[in-house]
Design a protein around this motif. Structure first.
Motif: not given
Length: 264
Positions: A158-161, A99-107
């Motif tokens: 990507i999680e953004l308000e 995870r970095q900021g609002p972005a994340s990668i799940d593998l």
């Protein structure tokens, strides 16, 4: 497409190192029965190297263990006189989340490996009661097939308000193949409680969708602690080479292994 295949091959090659095949050895003394069955849970504490195209990954056992969420490995073997049938199964789930900021990668990688082989004892002092330097010795030829199944899922989120819902991109890739495997196995009894064993099998041969070439070598020291149980400690090295969509992949796995065998 080529970049996607390289990524998939690197991830799958990495996961291979936590799994694989090991052989259970049916060691009996002079009172060997016609029928016997053994079940062996085991663990391979391996390091690996993966080369895909011009990309390379080198990982230690600690690196690989940190990726493994769950897994189970076993060998079940049935033997009648000179004939044997064994099934080697591996089931594992591997994954990582960055995870970095609002972005994340799940593998996540779901993997199963099933190796089925039949064997025939070509020579055995256990069966024939032939005089030999060692207390017992046997040579066995094996023929079988190994099935590899890998299911890779990558979620980019990507999680953004300001977004009512999370923005998610999911990629799923599945890879599976069979390898024909030819092998030889030898067992040596040094005493009533100490045994040695080794097995080498080779296969693939570029048949259909199989590996271009693969091999599997196992060496075991086996210590009999009870009439129905042994402790197994040894070494294993396996390698496969294959080509998918023009991308050459080579995976080499090496390391110690530990297991328990239960006999009836």
């Amino acid at each position: 497409m080529r970049a996607k295949r390289i990524l998939f091959s690197l991830v799958i090659g990495l996961s291979m190192a936590t799994n694989g095949q090991v052989t259970s050895f049916n060691f009996d003394n002079d009172t060997q029965k016609d029928w016997s069955f053994s079940f062996t849970p085991y663990a391979l504490l391996a390091a690996q190297s993966t080369d895909v195209g011009e990309e390379s990954i080198r990982q230690s056992f600690d690196d690989l263990a940190s990726l493994t969420n769950a897994g189970f490995q076993f060998v079940a073997s049935l033997r009648y006189q000179r004939y044997s049938l064994s099934v080697d199964g591996t089931f594992a789930t591997l994954g990582v989340n960055e995870r970095q900021g609002p972005a994340s990668i799940d593998l996540e990688v779901k993997q199963s490996i099933m190796d089925v082989s039949a064997g025939y004892v070509i020579f055995s002092t256990f069966i024939d009661n032939t005089d030999n330097i060692a207390k017992g010795w046997s040579i066995e030829g094996t023929l079988g097939a190994k099935n590899w199944v890998n299911d890779l899922t990558i979620d980019f989120k990507i999680e953004l308000e300001q977004l009512e819902n999370d923005f998610i991109i999911r990629t799923n890739e599945n890879q599976s193949w069979w390898d024909l495997m030819l092998g030889v196995r030898t067992n040596v009894s040094l005493s009533d409680k100490v045994f040695l064993g080794a097995r080498l099998s080779v296969g693939g041969f570029g048949i259909g969708n199989s590996s271009d070439f693969s091999y599997d070598f196992v060496y075991l020291n086996v210590f009999k602690v009870l009439n129905y149980m042994t402790i197994n400690a040894g070494f294993r090295n396996f390698n496969y080479q294959r080509t998918d969509d023009g991308v050459d992949t080579s995976v080499n796995v090496i390391g110690p292994l530990l297991g328990l065998s239960f006999f009836i």
